[in-house]
Scaffold this active site. Sequence first.
Site, mmCIF file in Angstrom:
data_model
loop_
_atom_site.group_PDB
_atom_site.id
_atom_site.type_symbol
_atom_site.label_atom_id
_atom_site.label_comp_id
_atom_site.label_asym_id
_atom_site.label_seq_id
_atom_site.Cartn_x
_atom_site.Cartn_y
_atom_site.Cartn_z
ATOM 1 N N HIS A 86 0.839 -1.204 0.000
ATOM 2 C CA HIS A 86 0.000 0.000 0.000
ATOM 3 C C HIS A 86 0.880 1.262 0.000
ATOM 4 O O HIS A 86 0.596 2.221 -0.727
ATOM 5 C CB HIS A 86 -0.887 0.040 1.252
ATOM 6 C CG HIS A 86 -1.915 -1.050 1.336
ATOM 7 N ND1 HIS A 86 -2.018 -1.885 2.422
ATOM 8 C CD2 HIS A 86 -2.899 -1.438 0.484
ATOM 9 C CE1 HIS A 86 -3.029 -2.732 2.243
ATOM 10 N NE2 HIS A 86 -3.577 -2.494 1.067
ATOM 11 N N SER A 115 -2.805 -8.035 2.616
ATOM 12 C CA SER A 115 -3.038 -7.969 4.067
ATOM 13 C C SER A 115 -3.419 -9.348 4.581
ATOM 14 O O SER A 115 -3.024 -9.750 5.680
ATOM 15 C CB SER A 115 -4.151 -6.965 4.379
ATOM 16 O OG SER A 115 -3.776 -5.678 3.953
ATOM 17 N N LYS A 158 -15.644 -7.582 4.336
ATOM 18 C CA LYS A 158 -14.639 -8.396 5.009
ATOM 19 C C LYS A 158 -14.816 -8.198 6.523
ATOM 20 O O LYS A 158 -15.271 -7.150 6.960
ATOM 21 C CB LYS A 158 -13.235 -7.932 4.612
ATOM 22 C CG LYS A 158 -12.971 -8.020 3.122
ATOM 23 C CD LYS A 158 -11.598 -7.482 2.783
ATOM 24 C CE LYS A 158 -11.302 -7.589 1.296
ATOM 25 N NZ LYS A 158 -10.037 -6.937 0.926
ATOM 26 N N ARG A 187 -2.136 -5.740 -8.533
ATOM 27 C CA ARG A 187 -1.009 -6.631 -8.311
ATOM 28 C C ARG A 187 -0.861 -7.641 -9.430
ATOM 29 O O ARG A 187 0.190 -7.837 -9.968
ATOM 30 C CB ARG A 187 -1.175 -7.367 -6.984
ATOM 31 C CG ARG A 187 -0.904 -6.489 -5.816
ATOM 32 C CD ARG A 187 -1.463 -7.062 -4.567
ATOM 33 N NE ARG A 187 -2.914 -7.051 -4.590
ATOM 34 C CZ ARG A 187 -3.670 -7.334 -3.560
ATOM 35 N NH1 ARG A 187 -3.119 -7.689 -2.431
ATOM 36 N NH2 ARG A 187 -4.985 -7.273 -3.657
HETATM 37 P P1 ADP Z 1 -9.959 -3.698 -0.444
HETATM 38 O O1 ADP Z 1 -10.612 -4.502 0.636
HETATM 39 O O2 ADP Z 1 -10.743 -2.527 -0.883
HETATM 40 O O3 ADP Z 1 -9.424 -4.502 -1.593
HETATM 41 P P2 ADP Z 1 -7.278 -3.492 0.558
HETATM 42 O O4 ADP Z 1 -6.895 -2.776 1.795
HETATM 43 O O5 ADP Z 1 -7.085 -4.965 0.538
HETATM 44 O O6 ADP Z 1 -8.749 -3.046 0.305
HETATM 45 O O7 ADP Z 1 -6.525 -2.885 -0.672
HETATM 46 C C1 ADP Z 1 -6.699 -1.549 -1.054
HETATM 47 C C2 ADP Z 1 -6.109 -1.339 -2.427
HETATM 48 O O8 ADP Z 1 -4.714 -1.559 -2.372
HETATM 49 C C3 ADP Z 1 -6.643 -2.284 -3.497
HETATM 50 O O9 ADP Z 1 -6.690 -1.576 -4.711
HETATM 51 C C4 ADP Z 1 -5.614 -3.370 -3.559
HETATM 52 O O10 ADP Z 1 -5.574 -3.969 -4.850
HETATM 53 C C5 ADP Z 1 -4.350 -2.542 -3.313
HETATM 54 N N1 ADP Z 1 -3.275 -3.353 -2.763
HETATM 55 C C6 ADP Z 1 -3.303 -4.197 -1.720
HETATM 56 N N2 ADP Z 1 -2.099 -4.795 -1.519
HETATM 57 C C7 ADP Z 1 -1.281 -4.290 -2.484
HETATM 58 C C8 ADP Z 1 0.078 -4.524 -2.848
HETATM 59 N N3 ADP Z 1 0.836 -5.409 -2.236
HETATM 60 N N4 ADP Z 1 0.556 -3.828 -3.893
HETATM 61 C C9 ADP Z 1 -0.229 -2.975 -4.569
HETATM 62 N N5 ADP Z 1 -1.510 -2.720 -4.298
HETATM 63 C C10 ADP Z 1 -2.029 -3.367 -3.268
#
Ligand code: ADP
Length: 167
Positions: free
Chosen positions: A21, A133, A45, A95
């Site tokens: 992130h 995450s 979630k 990703r």
């Molecule tokens: P959501 O539940 O909305 O997917 P996340 O917190 O899991 O929220 O992710 C928020 C954003 O960050 C999403 O667009 C996700 O694809 C992106 N994201 C999560 N992990 C990574 C990573 N390792 N590299 C790049 N983008 C990421």
Amino acid sequence: MSSSPRRIVYPGTFDPITNGHLDVVERALQLFDEVVLAIAADSTKKPLFDLEQRKSLAEAALANFKGKVRVTTFRGLLIDYVHSEKSNAILRGLRAVSDFEFEFQMALMNRKLSDTIETIFLMPRDTYTYLSSTIIKEIARLGGDVSAFVPPAVEAALKKKFHEVKP
Ligand code: ADP
């Protein structure tokens, strides 16, 4: 004549925030004046960390970007929140192909709901493309070392959550 700052909203669950992130935030700051990292209160979630914990972990991780990154929380429709921030851009990280279908559907639906808002996708550096995450929580729960993938405050919070000996 001064133009208003270009602001992009980065929505997500951030349960917890990871280096992936942070990588996306840093890239966005090359293109925008301000990133608003907006943590969703309504999530399908079931988060490990509550909203306040997710917010304070993100704030600690982003302390170096004071003035350029703001951490907020939001409820309800994302596009309404983006309008309320006087922004016209949504940031998402991409990703792998596995992210694509869901992100594509959501971006097009958000465009249907408000065609003045654009979704921008940024790719993290390759070492973070397999990071999520969910996987971090699983490794931490099993006692693995996650220090290369999350900020120190998150590492400490995960340890506390899973391995603190309760009195
Ligand atoms: P959501 O539940 O909305 O997917 P996340 O917190 O899991 O929220 O992710 C928020 C954003 O960050 C999403 O667009 C996700 O694809 C992106 N994201 C999560 N992990 C990574 C990573 N390792 N590299 C790049 N983008 C990421």
